[in-house]
Design an enzyme around this catalytic site. Structure first.
Site, PDB file in Angstrom:
ATOM      1  N   HIS A  59       0.844  -1.199   0.000  1.00  0.00           N
ATOM      2  CA  HIS A  59       0.000   0.000   0.000  1.00  0.00           C
ATOM      3  C   HIS A  59       0.875   1.243   0.000  1.00  0.00           C
ATOM      4  O   HIS A  59       0.964   1.950   1.001  1.00  0.00           O
ATOM      5  CB  HIS A  59      -0.912   0.021   1.232  1.00  0.00           C
ATOM      6  CG  HIS A  59      -1.762  -1.197   1.407  1.00  0.00           C
ATOM      7  ND1 HIS A  59      -1.268  -2.396   1.843  1.00  0.00           N
ATOM      8  CD2 HIS A  59      -3.088  -1.387   1.201  1.00  0.00           C
ATOM      9  CE1 HIS A  59      -2.256  -3.287   1.900  1.00  0.00           C
ATOM     10  NE2 HIS A  59      -3.369  -2.702   1.513  1.00  0.00           N
ATOM     11  N   HIS A 193     -15.333  -4.086   0.703  1.00  0.00           N
ATOM     12  CA  HIS A 193     -15.072  -2.794   1.323  1.00  0.00           C
ATOM     13  C   HIS A 193     -14.816  -1.741   0.257  1.00  0.00           C
ATOM     14  O   HIS A 193     -14.324  -2.037  -0.821  1.00  0.00           O
ATOM     15  CB  HIS A 193     -13.922  -2.840   2.337  1.00  0.00           C
ATOM     16  CG  HIS A 193     -12.542  -3.097   1.812  1.00  0.00           C
ATOM     17  ND1 HIS A 193     -12.210  -4.176   1.038  1.00  0.00           N
ATOM     18  CD2 HIS A 193     -11.374  -2.413   1.991  1.00  0.00           C
ATOM     19  CE1 HIS A 193     -10.901  -4.160   0.766  1.00  0.00           C
ATOM     20  NE2 HIS A 193     -10.375  -3.094   1.324  1.00  0.00           N
ATOM     21  N   GLU A 240      -9.432  -6.434  -4.209  1.00  0.00           N
ATOM     22  CA  GLU A 240      -8.301  -7.143  -3.573  1.00  0.00           C
ATOM     23  C   GLU A 240      -8.519  -8.660  -3.525  1.00  0.00           C
ATOM     24  O   GLU A 240      -7.568  -9.419  -3.399  1.00  0.00           O
ATOM     25  CB  GLU A 240      -8.104  -6.660  -2.127  1.00  0.00           C
ATOM     26  CG  GLU A 240      -7.539  -5.258  -2.004  1.00  0.00           C
ATOM     27  CD  GLU A 240      -7.413  -4.815  -0.544  1.00  0.00           C
ATOM     28  OE1 GLU A 240      -6.887  -3.730  -0.326  1.00  0.00           O
ATOM     29  OE2 GLU A 240      -7.857  -5.542   0.373  1.00  0.00           O
TER      30      GLU A 240
END
Lengths: 282, 135
Positions: A59, A193, A240
């Site tokens: 990230h 999410h 993801e």
């Protein structure tokens, strides 16, 4: 010969790591999530694998937008803990497994997966939170780790089908290794999410449940989900979940679900955990 | 690739694709620099002077200085990068998510505790399209 013995699918929500680091896992907010991790920790301690391959995404820590590797394998002796913008997590340095990692790198590239090779890189919450979830807070991590990064930060990530095939190639490479090692593979990230925009906070329990079920009932069918389907149904960051397919592809067709935990919310995210034991077939 | 992209029909979502990658490179590289403690200190001490080191557009600069989280996404910000500004400010991901979705912190937190934002009615910008797809 080395063997893949099990797969672990696991969300890597940074707030889960923060809760552990601050020692607040017993609060009413966190307790139900962490209670569900206990059986997985006991299972993993009993399994005592020799090494773990952890499939995750960086990230904006080890890699920026300067160079964006689609698939990358870490071959270092050690991987320091990244400063993600609020100081490094207070967890042990991750020990690598260079001999096996180099074998995987060579095998995968010759098997037509064009891996980027990293001799030095820090690891962020994408890798350390799944370790914390499944190992607790040991003074040292109980096994060495081979980090395998997948780009999901710059569109497009690799497809789910491609990730699954990479997993199959990892299995072939592991089985061609001449030491008797028991290898566990983690697929991390997800579940539903969305961290950005006016639609932030999207959770889709129905989608997540079907995805968890599909890991054993129809893993090939699951690989056909498009990026837009993930983003529309499971939130923009739900994409993801392509990383779970690397893990699933590394297991055999008869892999058995032995544990599942699903909890909403962990910060902005639906946290999922699934353990799959390999059937030992092909 | 075919334009418009099929994901552009998703409401309230800014996919970090090639177009945004080109637009947002400098903005996101500024965010990346905040991984270093000394840079966080310089940014906190004098944000405007620190931003001079990066080739931001006037609108990107305004969005950063005003902490316009949604505005940053509209000018090429990538959430995995812009969140580093929030960490520097001592905010959490959930704080920023609430601000982007335009509701008070408590309302957002309560929505998450109640199971999150439902996909129902949030799949397509055009509500009629969702009804068509769902039959």
């Amino acid at each position: 010969m080395a063997k893949i013995v099990a797969g672990i699918a696991c969300s890597h929500v940074p707030a889960i790591g923060v809760a552990m680091d601050r020692g607040v896992t017993g609060t009413p907010y966190w307790e139900p999530l962490f209670r569900g991790y206990e059986p997985a920790r006991a299972w993993l301690a009993a399994l005592a694998p020799d090494v773990a391959v952890i499939v995750y995404n960086d990230h904006a820590c080890a890699f920026s937008l300067e160079i964006i590797p689609t698939f990358l394998i870490g071959v270092a002796e050690q991987f320091p803990i990244a400063d993600e913008g609020f100081g490094p997590r207070p967890v042990p340095t991750v020990q690598g497994s260079p001999a096996l990692a180099w074998h995987l790198a060579e095998s995968l590239i010759l098997d037509e997966f064009d891996m980027t090779i990293a001799n030095a890189m820090p690891v962020d919450h994408g890798l350390t939170v799944p370790l914390s979830i499944t190992c607790g807070k040991p003074a040292e991590w109980p096994f060495p780790v081979i980090p395998l990064c997948v780009n999901v930060v710059q569109y497009p990530p690799p497809t789910g089908a491609r990730c699954f095939k990479l997993g199959q190639a990892i299995r072939r490479a592991v089985e061609a290794y001449d030491q008797d090692l028991r290898v566990v593979i983690y697929g991390t990230g997800g579940m539903s999410h969305q961290l950005q925009g006016e639609r932030a906070g999207l959770i889709n329990r129905e989608f997540d449940t079907a995805f968890l079920d599909g890991m054993t009932k129809d893993p090939i069918g699951l690989t056909k989900l498009t990026h837009t389907e993930y983003m529309r149904e499971a939130g923009s960051e739900g994409v993801e979940m392509v990383m779970w397919h690397v893990m699933r592809g590394a297991l055999d067709g008869n892999a058995k679900e032995v544990y599942r935990h699903y909890h909403v919310p962990a910060s902005n995210t639906a946290a999922g955990l699934m353990i799959l034991e390999d059937g030992g077939g092909t | 690739m075919k334009e418009p992209r099929d994901y552009e029909s998703i409401p309230g979502t800014y996919v970090y694709d090639a177009r945004r990658g080109r637009e947002g490179y400098a903005l996101n590289m500024f965010c990346m620099s905040l991984n270093k403690a000394e840079n966080r200190k310089s940014f906190k001490d004098d944000a405007s002077a620190y931003l001079d080191r990066f080739a931001l557009t006037a609108e990107q600069r305004r969005a950063v200085l005003q902490r316009d989280w949604l505005g940053m996404l509209k000018v090429g910000g990538n959430i995995y990068y812009t969140i580093k500004i929030a960490f520097c400010d001592g905010l959490t991901f959930q704080d920023v998510a609430g601000m982007m979705s335009g509701v008070p912190k408590e309302v957002y937190a309560q929505m998450m505790l109640a199971g999150g934002r439902s996909p129902q009615g949030n799949r397509y910008k055009d509500a009629a399209k969702e009804n068509d797809e769902r039959g």
